[in-house]
Design a protein around this motif. Sequence first.
Motif, PDB file in Angstrom:
ATOM      1  N   ALA A 171      10.312 -45.856 -57.347  1.00 42.07           N
ATOM      2  CA  ALA A 171       9.934 -45.992 -55.945  1.00 42.07           C
ATOM      3  C   ALA A 171       9.383 -47.380 -55.657  1.00 42.07           C
ATOM      4  O   ALA A 171       8.864 -48.066 -56.539  1.00 42.07           O
ATOM      5  CB  ALA A 171       8.896 -44.934 -55.577  1.00 42.07           C
ATOM      6  N   GLY A 172       9.502 -47.791 -54.405  1.00 37.87           N
ATOM      7  CA  GLY A 172       8.974 -49.083 -53.976  1.00 37.87           C
ATOM      8  C   GLY A 172       8.910 -49.139 -52.466  1.00 37.87           C
ATOM      9  O   GLY A 172       9.140 -48.163 -51.770  1.00 37.87           O
ATOM     10  N   GLY A 173       8.594 -50.334 -51.957  1.00 35.28           N
ATOM     11  CA  GLY A 173       8.568 -50.547 -50.521  1.00 35.28           C
ATOM     12  C   GLY A 173       7.287 -50.098 -49.855  1.00 35.28           C
ATOM     13  O   GLY A 173       6.308 -49.719 -50.509  1.00 35.28           O
ATOM     14  N   GLN A 174       7.305 -50.133 -48.512  1.00 35.10           N
ATOM     15  CA  GLN A 174       6.127 -49.776 -47.730  1.00 35.10           C
ATOM     16  C   GLN A 174       6.582 -49.241 -46.374  1.00 35.10           C
ATOM     17  O   GLN A 174       7.661 -49.558 -45.905  1.00 35.10           O
ATOM     18  CB  GLN A 174       5.237 -51.002 -47.522  1.00 35.10           C
ATOM     19  CG  GLN A 174       5.950 -52.156 -46.811  1.00 35.10           C
ATOM     20  CD  GLN A 174       5.102 -53.404 -46.730  1.00 35.10           C
ATOM     21  OE1 GLN A 174       3.944 -53.401 -47.143  1.00 35.10           O
ATOM     22  NE2 GLN A 174       5.668 -54.469 -46.185  1.00 35.10           N
ATOM     23  N   GLY A 175       5.736 -48.409 -45.777  1.00 36.20           N
ATOM     24  CA  GLY A 175       6.079 -47.866 -44.473  1.00 36.20           C
ATOM     25  C   GLY A 175       5.796 -46.388 -44.382  1.00 36.20           C
ATOM     26  O   GLY A 175       5.348 -45.750 -45.344  1.00 36.20           O
ATOM     27  N   GLU A 176       6.059 -45.808 -43.219  1.00 34.22           N
ATOM     28  CA  GLU A 176       5.770 -44.406 -42.955  1.00 34.22           C
ATOM     29  C   GLU A 176       6.920 -43.486 -43.349  1.00 34.22           C
ATOM     30  O   GLU A 176       6.727 -42.280 -43.505  1.00 34.22           O
ATOM     31  CB  GLU A 176       5.452 -44.212 -41.464  1.00 34.22           C
ATOM     32  CG  GLU A 176       4.240 -44.982 -40.984  1.00 34.22           C
ATOM     33  CD  GLU A 176       2.973 -44.576 -41.743  1.00 34.22           C
ATOM     34  OE1 GLU A 176       2.772 -43.352 -41.941  1.00 34.22           O
ATOM     35  OE2 GLU A 176       2.208 -45.468 -42.139  1.00 34.22           O
ATOM     36  N   VAL A 177       8.126 -44.029 -43.475  1.00 33.08           N
ATOM     37  CA  VAL A 177       9.313 -43.246 -43.801  1.00 33.08           C
ATOM     38  C   VAL A 177       9.756 -43.587 -45.221  1.00 33.08           C
ATOM     39  O   VAL A 177       9.674 -44.741 -45.648  1.00 33.08           O
ATOM     40  CB  VAL A 177      10.453 -43.539 -42.807  1.00 33.08           C
ATOM     41  CG1 VAL A 177      11.728 -42.801 -43.200  1.00 33.08           C
ATOM     42  CG2 VAL A 177      10.035 -43.157 -41.389  1.00 33.08           C
ATOM     43  N   THR A 178      10.234 -42.589 -45.957  1.00 40.60           N
ATOM     44  CA  THR A 178      10.750 -42.807 -47.305  1.00 40.60           C
ATOM     45  C   THR A 178      12.260 -42.572 -47.314  1.00 40.60           C
ATOM     46  O   THR A 178      12.726 -41.494 -46.947  1.00 40.60           O
ATOM     47  CB  THR A 178      10.084 -41.869 -48.324  1.00 40.60           C
ATOM     48  OG1 THR A 178       8.670 -42.078 -48.312  1.00 40.60           O
ATOM     49  CG2 THR A 178      10.614 -42.137 -49.731  1.00 40.60           C
ATOM     50  N   VAL A 179      13.007 -43.574 -47.730  1.00 41.46           N
ATOM     51  CA  VAL A 179      14.455 -43.457 -47.899  1.00 41.46           C
ATOM     52  C   VAL A 179      14.721 -42.946 -49.305  1.00 41.46           C
ATOM     53  O   VAL A 179      14.318 -43.576 -50.281  1.00 41.46           O
ATOM     54  CB  VAL A 179      15.161 -44.812 -47.679  1.00 41.46           C
ATOM     55  CG1 VAL A 179      16.651 -44.696 -47.979  1.00 41.46           C
ATOM     56  CG2 VAL A 179      14.937 -45.303 -46.249  1.00 41.46           C
ATOM     57  N   VAL A 180      15.361 -41.800 -49.414  1.00 45.07           N
ATOM     58  CA  VAL A 180      15.655 -41.183 -50.709  1.00 45.07           C
ATOM     59  C   VAL A 180      17.120 -41.441 -51.033  1.00 45.07           C
ATOM     60  O   VAL A 180      18.009 -41.015 -50.300  1.00 45.07           O
ATOM     61  CB  VAL A 180      15.364 -39.675 -50.693  1.00 45.07           C
ATOM     62  CG1 VAL A 180      15.697 -39.054 -52.040  1.00 45.07           C
ATOM     63  CG2 VAL A 180      13.896 -39.421 -50.332  1.00 45.07           C
ATOM     64  N   LEU A 181      17.373 -42.141 -52.135  1.00 42.37           N
ATOM     65  CA  LEU A 181      18.714 -42.575 -52.509  1.00 42.37           C
ATOM     66  C   LEU A 181      19.289 -41.667 -53.587  1.00 42.37           C
ATOM     67  O   LEU A 181      18.700 -41.489 -54.651  1.00 42.37           O
ATOM     68  CB  LEU A 181      18.670 -44.020 -53.003  1.00 42.37           C
ATOM     69  CG  LEU A 181      18.219 -45.042 -51.942  1.00 42.37           C
ATOM     70  CD1 LEU A 181      17.737 -46.331 -52.606  1.00 42.37           C
ATOM     71  CD2 LEU A 181      19.344 -45.339 -50.965  1.00 42.37           C
ATOM     72  N   ALA A 182      20.463 -41.094 -53.289  1.00 44.95           N
ATOM     73  CA  ALA A 182      21.132 -40.166 -54.199  1.00 44.95           C
ATOM     74  C   ALA A 182      22.418 -40.789 -54.709  1.00 44.95           C
ATOM     75  O   ALA A 182      23.296 -41.156 -53.930  1.00 44.95           O
ATOM     76  CB  ALA A 182      21.439 -38.855 -53.472  1.00 44.95           C
ATOM     77  N   SER A 183      22.548 -40.910 -56.011  1.00 45.82           N
ATOM     78  CA  SER A 183      23.719 -41.551 -56.604  1.00 45.82           C
ATOM     79  C   SER A 183      24.905 -40.605 -56.657  1.00 45.82           C
ATOM     80  O   SER A 183      24.769 -39.384 -56.542  1.00 45.82           O
ATOM     81  CB  SER A 183      23.402 -42.045 -58.017  1.00 45.82           C
ATOM     82  OG  SER A 183      23.132 -40.937 -58.865  1.00 45.82           O
ATOM     83  N   GLY A 184      26.075 -41.171 -56.878  1.00 44.52           N
ATOM     84  CA  GLY A 184      27.287 -40.382 -57.007  1.00 44.52           C
ATOM     85  C   GLY A 184      27.482 -39.868 -58.421  1.00 44.52           C
ATOM     86  O   GLY A 184      26.742 -40.213 -59.349  1.00 44.52           O
ATOM     87  N   LYS A 236       9.421 -47.213 -47.346  1.00 44.51           N
ATOM     88  CA  LYS A 236       9.347 -46.827 -48.746  1.00 44.51           C
ATOM     89  C   LYS A 236      10.735 -46.351 -49.166  1.00 44.51           C
ATOM     90  O   LYS A 236      11.525 -45.904 -48.342  1.00 44.51           O
ATOM     91  CB  LYS A 236       8.329 -45.705 -48.950  1.00 44.51           C
ATOM     92  CG  LYS A 236       6.893 -46.104 -48.657  1.00 44.51           C
ATOM     93  CD  LYS A 236       5.964 -44.905 -48.808  1.00 44.51           C
ATOM     94  CE  LYS A 236       4.530 -45.282 -48.439  1.00 44.51           C
ATOM     95  NZ  LYS A 236       3.642 -44.093 -48.458  1.00 44.51           N
ATOM     96  N   PHE A 237      11.026 -46.443 -50.446  1.00 48.61           N
ATOM     97  CA  PHE A 237      12.282 -45.902 -50.946  1.00 48.61           C
ATOM     98  C   PHE A 237      12.043 -45.251 -52.303  1.00 48.61           C
ATOM     99  O   PHE A 237      11.115 -45.608 -53.030  1.00 48.61           O
ATOM    100  CB  PHE A 237      13.377 -46.967 -51.038  1.00 48.61           C
ATOM    101  CG  PHE A 237      13.075 -48.099 -51.979  1.00 48.61           C
ATOM    102  CD1 PHE A 237      13.356 -47.985 -53.340  1.00 48.61           C
ATOM    103  CD2 PHE A 237      12.508 -49.281 -51.519  1.00 48.61           C
ATOM    104  CE1 PHE A 237      13.076 -49.031 -54.220  1.00 48.61           C
ATOM    105  CE2 PHE A 237      12.225 -50.319 -52.383  1.00 48.61           C
ATOM    106  CZ  PHE A 237      12.509 -50.199 -53.736  1.00 48.61           C
ATOM    107  N   ALA A 238      12.862 -44.269 -52.602  1.00 50.91           N
ATOM    108  CA  ALA A 238      12.766 -43.562 -53.880  1.00 50.91           C
ATOM    109  C   ALA A 238      14.173 -43.279 -54.386  1.00 50.91           C
ATOM    110  O   ALA A 238      15.008 -42.759 -53.646  1.00 50.91           O
ATOM    111  CB  ALA A 238      11.989 -42.264 -53.720  1.00 50.91           C
ATOM    112  N   VAL A 239      14.416 -43.648 -55.636  1.00 49.03           N
ATOM    113  CA  VAL A 239      15.690 -43.372 -56.298  1.00 49.03           C
ATOM    114  C   VAL A 239      15.411 -42.373 -57.410  1.00 49.03           C
ATOM    115  O   VAL A 239      14.596 -42.628 -58.290  1.00 49.03           O
ATOM    116  CB  VAL A 239      16.297 -44.653 -56.927  1.00 49.03           C
ATOM    117  CG1 VAL A 239      17.649 -44.348 -57.557  1.00 49.03           C
ATOM    118  CG2 VAL A 239      16.412 -45.747 -55.885  1.00 49.03           C
ATOM    119  N   TYR A 240      16.063 -41.233 -57.359  1.00 45.83           N
ATOM    120  CA  TYR A 240      15.844 -40.243 -58.409  1.00 45.83           C
ATOM    121  C   TYR A 240      17.056 -40.192 -59.340  1.00 45.83           C
ATOM    122  O   TYR A 240      18.188 -40.414 -58.934  1.00 45.83           O
ATOM    123  CB  TYR A 240      15.553 -38.861 -57.824  1.00 45.83           C
ATOM    124  CG  TYR A 240      16.672 -38.264 -57.001  1.00 45.83           C
ATOM    125  CD1 TYR A 240      17.720 -37.568 -57.602  1.00 45.83           C
ATOM    126  CD2 TYR A 240      16.687 -38.397 -55.612  1.00 45.83           C
ATOM    127  CE1 TYR A 240      18.746 -37.023 -56.842  1.00 45.83           C
ATOM    128  CE2 TYR A 240      17.707 -37.856 -54.845  1.00 45.83           C
ATOM    129  CZ  TYR A 240      18.732 -37.174 -55.476  1.00 45.83           C
ATOM    130  OH  TYR A 240      19.764 -36.639 -54.727  1.00 45.83           O
TER     131      TYR A 240
END
Length: 268
Positions: A5-18, A40-44
Amino acid sequence: MHVYAGGQGEVTVVLASGWGTANPYVDFYPLYEKLAPHVKFAVYDRFGYGYSDTTDKKRDIDTIAGEIHEALQASGQKPPYVLAAHSLGSLETLRFAQKYPDEVKGIVMLDAGSPEFYYNDTFDSAGGFLNKLLIKTGVIRLLFHSQAVIDNSRASRNGLKFVPDELKQIDLTGALLKLQNANMDDELRQARSNAKIVLDDKKPFDLPLTVLTSDYSGVADEDWARYEKEFTSWSSQAKQVVIKDSEHYIHQYRPDLVADEILAVVKR
């Protein structure tokens, strides 16, 4: 399960790989600096991918969506989420939005297949006997001592043009460690049944949905193009954008445009 995870802000972008993208952290790297000042962003990493373990649990879509939800909570991520999914990641993303609607404020598809596409299309769920043999005998690892083989493996991802060399090495190591493991195999094997579960619960979302579609450098498949256009039926606030001069991993070709479209959904 691993979450980066990284970034800043009120919304979290969740990234889903193929499917088969061995290291999601490296795969989405070109988007990070473009997203981080605004959200904010999160890659799982699903089980069987990246830094996550493998699991004995079957890869049915409700199990996967529940694991993602639990991993996001345990790692400290908080909604509202904008979900951004590449390729087969679309199914778990849609299922997540169906199961946890109050946590999702928008969806972006990155050349991702619709449930209708995955339900009606066919896949080689076993990956082929020869391919399995090459993996188990170590021939694949031997071949990857050749730079030409490595370059060829990266061709569909624009040669990882926007990824630094040290992360290219991490990506290669991850690919060799995760070579078509049991979790990846089961995901593909269950693609059609997972698509049906999502389809059976289809009700158009009342939230922004942006379908980003590659033009495949001007030679897109007609069936894929039709399904992509029809993908907008999944939301009352949907649009499709065709990304020119790109291939399937559109975020590796035009990370600027992909990030702009994600941020546009965040702002809506």
